[in-house]
Design a protein around this motif. Structure first.
Motif, PDB file in Angstrom:
ATOM      1  N   LEU A 253       0.823  -1.206   0.000  1.00 27.79           N
ATOM      2  CA  LEU A 253       0.000   0.000   0.000  1.00 27.79           C
ATOM      3  C   LEU A 253       0.858   1.259   0.000  1.00 27.79           C
ATOM      4  O   LEU A 253       0.602   2.213  -0.743  1.00 27.79           O
ATOM      5  CB  LEU A 253      -0.914   0.008   1.226  1.00 27.79           C
ATOM      6  N   ALA A 254       1.885   1.256   0.872  1.00 29.02           N
ATOM      7  CA  ALA A 254       2.731   2.440   0.995  1.00 29.02           C
ATOM      8  C   ALA A 254       3.500   2.716  -0.289  1.00 29.02           C
ATOM      9  O   ALA A 254       3.763   3.882  -0.630  1.00 29.02           O
ATOM     10  CB  ALA A 254       3.704   2.261   2.162  1.00 29.02           C
ATOM     11  N   ALA A 255       3.881   1.664  -1.024  1.00 25.50           N
ATOM     12  CA  ALA A 255       4.642   1.867  -2.264  1.00 25.50           C
ATOM     13  C   ALA A 255       3.750   2.238  -3.431  1.00 25.50           C
ATOM     14  O   ALA A 255       4.159   2.979  -4.337  1.00 25.50           O
ATOM     15  CB  ALA A 255       5.429   0.594  -2.594  1.00 25.50           C
ATOM     16  N   GLY A 256       2.515   1.752  -3.447  1.00 28.57           N
ATOM     17  CA  GLY A 256       1.650   1.958  -4.593  1.00 28.57           C
ATOM     18  C   GLY A 256       1.291   3.399  -4.851  1.00 28.57           C
ATOM     19  O   GLY A 256       1.362   3.880  -5.994  1.00 28.57           O
ATOM     20  N   SER A 257       0.929   4.136  -3.809  1.00 31.83           N
ATOM     21  CA  SER A 257       0.480   5.521  -3.991  1.00 31.83           C
ATOM     22  C   SER A 257       1.548   6.421  -4.601  1.00 31.83           C
ATOM     23  O   SER A 257       1.291   7.102  -5.601  1.00 31.83           O
ATOM     24  CB  SER A 257      -0.006   6.093  -2.660  1.00 31.83           C
ATOM     25  N   PRO A 258       2.775   6.475  -4.053  1.00 29.16           N
ATOM     26  CA  PRO A 258       3.762   7.378  -4.661  1.00 29.16           C
ATOM     27  C   PRO A 258       4.211   6.947  -6.050  1.00 29.16           C
ATOM     28  O   PRO A 258       4.446   7.790  -6.918  1.00 29.16           O
ATOM     29  CB  PRO A 258       4.931   7.352  -3.658  1.00 29.16           C
ATOM     30  N   VAL A 259       4.351   5.646  -6.294  1.00 26.62           N
ATOM     31  CA  VAL A 259       4.817   5.187  -7.606  1.00 26.62           C
ATOM     32  C   VAL A 259       3.783   5.496  -8.679  1.00 26.62           C
ATOM     33  O   VAL A 259       4.097   6.056  -9.736  1.00 26.62           O
ATOM     34  CB  VAL A 259       5.138   3.677  -7.566  1.00 26.62           C
ATOM     35  N   VAL A 260       2.533   5.128  -8.426  1.00 27.36           N
ATOM     36  CA  VAL A 260       1.486   5.400  -9.406  1.00 27.36           C
ATOM     37  C   VAL A 260       1.243   6.903  -9.520  1.00 27.36           C
ATOM     38  O   VAL A 260       1.011   7.424 -10.614  1.00 27.36           O
ATOM     39  CB  VAL A 260       0.194   4.653  -9.030  1.00 27.36           C
ATOM     40  N   GLY A 261       1.309   7.614  -8.394  1.00 24.69           N
ATOM     41  CA  GLY A 261       1.169   9.062  -8.447  1.00 24.69           C
ATOM     42  C   GLY A 261       2.242   9.717  -9.287  1.00 24.69           C
ATOM     43  O   GLY A 261       1.974  10.663 -10.048  1.00 24.69           O
ATOM     44  N   PHE A 262       3.475   9.231  -9.188  1.00 28.28           N
ATOM     45  CA  PHE A 262       4.577   9.760 -10.011  1.00 28.28           C
ATOM     46  C   PHE A 262       4.283   9.520 -11.495  1.00 28.28           C
ATOM     47  O   PHE A 262       4.501  10.403 -12.330  1.00 28.28           O
ATOM     48  CB  PHE A 262       5.883   9.079  -9.616  1.00 28.28           C
ATOM     49  N   ALA A 263       3.777   8.325 -11.829  1.00 34.26           N
ATOM     50  CA  ALA A 263       3.464   8.022 -13.225  1.00 34.26           C
ATOM     51  C   ALA A 263       2.358   8.941 -13.746  1.00 34.26           C
ATOM     52  O   ALA A 263       2.420   9.412 -14.891  1.00 34.26           O
ATOM     53  CB  ALA A 263       3.046   6.550 -13.354  1.00 34.26           C
ATOM     54  N   ILE A 264       1.367   9.197 -12.914  1.00 31.39           N
ATOM     55  CA  ILE A 264       0.277  10.083 -13.333  1.00 31.39           C
ATOM     56  C   ILE A 264       0.775  11.511 -13.515  1.00 31.39           C
ATOM     57  O   ILE A 264       0.443  12.187 -14.497  1.00 31.39           O
ATOM     58  CB  ILE A 264      -0.865  10.031 -12.297  1.00 31.39           C
ATOM     59  N   ASP A 265       1.590  11.996 -12.578  1.00 33.52           N
ATOM     60  CA  ASP A 265       2.087  13.375 -12.645  1.00 33.52           C
ATOM     61  C   ASP A 265       2.949  13.618 -13.878  1.00 33.52           C
ATOM     62  O   ASP A 265       2.971  14.729 -14.421  1.00 33.52           O
ATOM     63  CB  ASP A 265       2.896  13.704 -11.393  1.00 33.52           C
ATOM     64  N   HIS A 266       3.669  12.591 -14.343  1.00 35.27           N
ATOM     65  CA  HIS A 266       4.604  12.768 -15.455  1.00 35.27           C
ATOM     66  C   HIS A 266       4.062  12.220 -16.773  1.00 35.27           C
ATOM     67  O   HIS A 266       4.799  12.158 -17.757  1.00 35.27           O
ATOM     68  CB  HIS A 266       5.941  12.108 -15.120  1.00 35.27           C
ATOM     69  N   SER A 267       2.805  11.802 -16.793  1.00 35.14           N
ATOM     70  CA  SER A 267       2.209  11.354 -18.062  1.00 35.14           C
ATOM     71  C   SER A 267       0.732  11.756 -18.074  1.00 35.14           C
ATOM     72  O   SER A 267       0.398  12.897 -18.365  1.00 35.14           O
ATOM     73  CB  SER A 267       2.389   9.836 -18.234  1.00 35.14           C
ATOM     74  N   SER A 268      -0.136  10.819 -17.738  1.00 32.17           N
ATOM     75  CA  SER A 268      -1.569  11.093 -17.692  1.00 32.17           C
ATOM     76  C   SER A 268      -2.208  10.073 -16.766  1.00 32.17           C
ATOM     77  O   SER A 268      -1.612   9.031 -16.465  1.00 32.17           O
ATOM     78  CB  SER A 268      -2.177  10.988 -19.093  1.00 32.17           C
ATOM     79  N   PRO A 269      -3.451  10.350 -16.283  1.00 31.02           N
ATOM     80  CA  PRO A 269      -4.117   9.369 -15.420  1.00 31.02           C
ATOM     81  C   PRO A 269      -4.255   7.991 -16.057  1.00 31.02           C
ATOM     82  O   PRO A 269      -4.216   6.976 -15.358  1.00 31.02           O
ATOM     83  CB  PRO A 269      -5.489  10.012 -15.177  1.00 31.02           C
TER      84      PRO A 269
END
Length: 381
Positions: free
Chosen positions: A324-340
């Motif tokens: 859980l702790a790893a999922g939010s920042p990793v996926v959030g980084f992908a969204i911030d630098h590409s698209s949802p």
């Protein structure tokens, strides 16, 4: 255990709203405190599980319930720096309702019926997530943050007292007779068990990443108002999958369930509009949510000797919280630098990367088990 899990589903959103609105800090600061609590839970779960194995249920629940109640009652009176400092130890003292419920089921339910029992337990978790966060948001909106966090502390203390009062069994008489001495760690923490724990971490990475990507997609297209409906459909799909998994005599193996869970979420971003189409394409991957978690719990209960079942279930709790702790920042980084839309791909691929080591471990041939385990292995499952 359903009641004990309800405040746990509220604490994250309430803590975030309190730090942002009550203390005037940003979401990054709120995430720091929330991550501290999550890290504390991940670190404390196996330690508390070992304490359950050694001292029994009541003394540990009493200590954890008192500590958790004190933290949430005092939290709205602490400055941000103090709140951040005590987040990790407060998380470590949280009553591990999840691992405790799994221990009780392993004691009360015969091995051949545990798939159904753990499926029902996972369905109960989904129900708490459908109720808890919404109730917490409604409470902090209607009342002051100080009152709401204090009430949450009372709720934690009340449910801990109920567990203490009922005192459900965590090891039966047969288990106590089989294992009088604690088996060495290396004798039961095998590659197969570690692989199962890695699969659990990968599954939670996928789930939290999927939720984050869904929220970001709805927000990007101005559909934030239907978020509750979409999440409710996702939970209903998971519950349906859990019912099927628990009802059939033979279900898919844990590794196959994990692969399908991750692979089915990767292309979801291709159907991000309109919102009802996104909801429909999210159903297949969510159908596999409860079965994957139930199969993981069933495997851990089968592989862990009864004498160390508490520690094994605590390790599972720790691995899932790390996912859980790893999922939010990793996926959030992908969204911030590409698209949802790419967030869904990041959730699926990231979960596969984490679980890949576990899937390799699950394919290894089984080693001869330590002394207490053959009694479990001989029972049909």
């Amino acid at each position: 255990m359903f009641l004990a899990r309800l405040p746990m589903t509220m604490n994250g959103v309430l803590l975030t709203l309190y730090v942002v609105t009550g203390l005037g800090r940003g979401y990054g600061a709120a995430g720091l405190v929330g991550a501290g609590v999550t890290l504390g839970m991940a670190l404390g779960a196996p330690l508390l599980g070992r304490a359950f194995d050694k001292y029994g249920l009541r003394p540990i629940v009493a200590v954890c319930g008192t500590g958790t109640t004190a933290f949430w009652i005092l939290a709205p009176h602490l400055p941000f720096e103090a709140l951040a400092a005590v987040a990790v130890p407060a998380g470590m003292l949280s009553v591990p309702a999840g691992s405790l419920a799994r221990q009780v089921l392993a004691t009360l339910v015969p091995v051949e019926e545990r798939r159904a029992a753990y499926s029902l337990d996972t369905i109960s978790i989904e129900a708490t997530f459908m109720i808890g966060p919404a109730a917490g948001i409604a409470a902090i909106t209607a009342f002051s943050p100080t009152w709401t966090l204090s009430a949450l502390g009372v709720l934690f203390g009340g449910t801990a007292f109920l567990i203490w009062l009922v005192n459900p069994p965590i090891r039966d008489a047969a288990d106590l007779g089989v294992a009088t001495a604690r088996p060495p760690l290396r004798s039961w923490l095998t590659g197969r068990l570690v692989g199962t724990l890695m699969v659990a971490a990968g599954a939670l990475f996928v789930l939290v990443g999927t939720e984050l990507a869904t929220l970001a997609t709805l927000r990007a297209h101005g559909d934030i108002g239907v978020t509750g409906l979409v999440i409710a459909v996702m939970c209903a799909a998971s519950i349906t999958g859990g019912i099927v998994h628990g009802s059939v005599k033979r279900s898919l193996p844990q590794g196959v369930l994990m692969l399908l869970l991750a692979l089915l979420v990767v292309p979801v971003g291709l159907a991000e509009q309109p919102w009802w189409l996104l909801t429909l394409v999210l159903i297949p991957t969510n159908l596999l949510c409860a079965p994957t978690l139930a199969a993981t719990t069933e495997t851990v209960s089968r592989l862990a000797p009864p004498r160390v079942r508490g520690e094994a279930m605590g390790l599972m709790d720790g691995f899932t919280r790390l996912g859980l702790a790893a999922g939010s920042p990793v996926v959030g980084f992908a969204i911030d630098h590409s698209s949802p839309a790419w967030g869904f791909a990041a959730a699926g691929i990231g979960g596969l990367v984490i679980a890949s080591a576990g899937l390799v471990g699950l394919r290894r041939p089984r080693r001869p088990e330590p002394a207490p385990v053959p009694a479990l292995a001989e029972t049909p499952c």
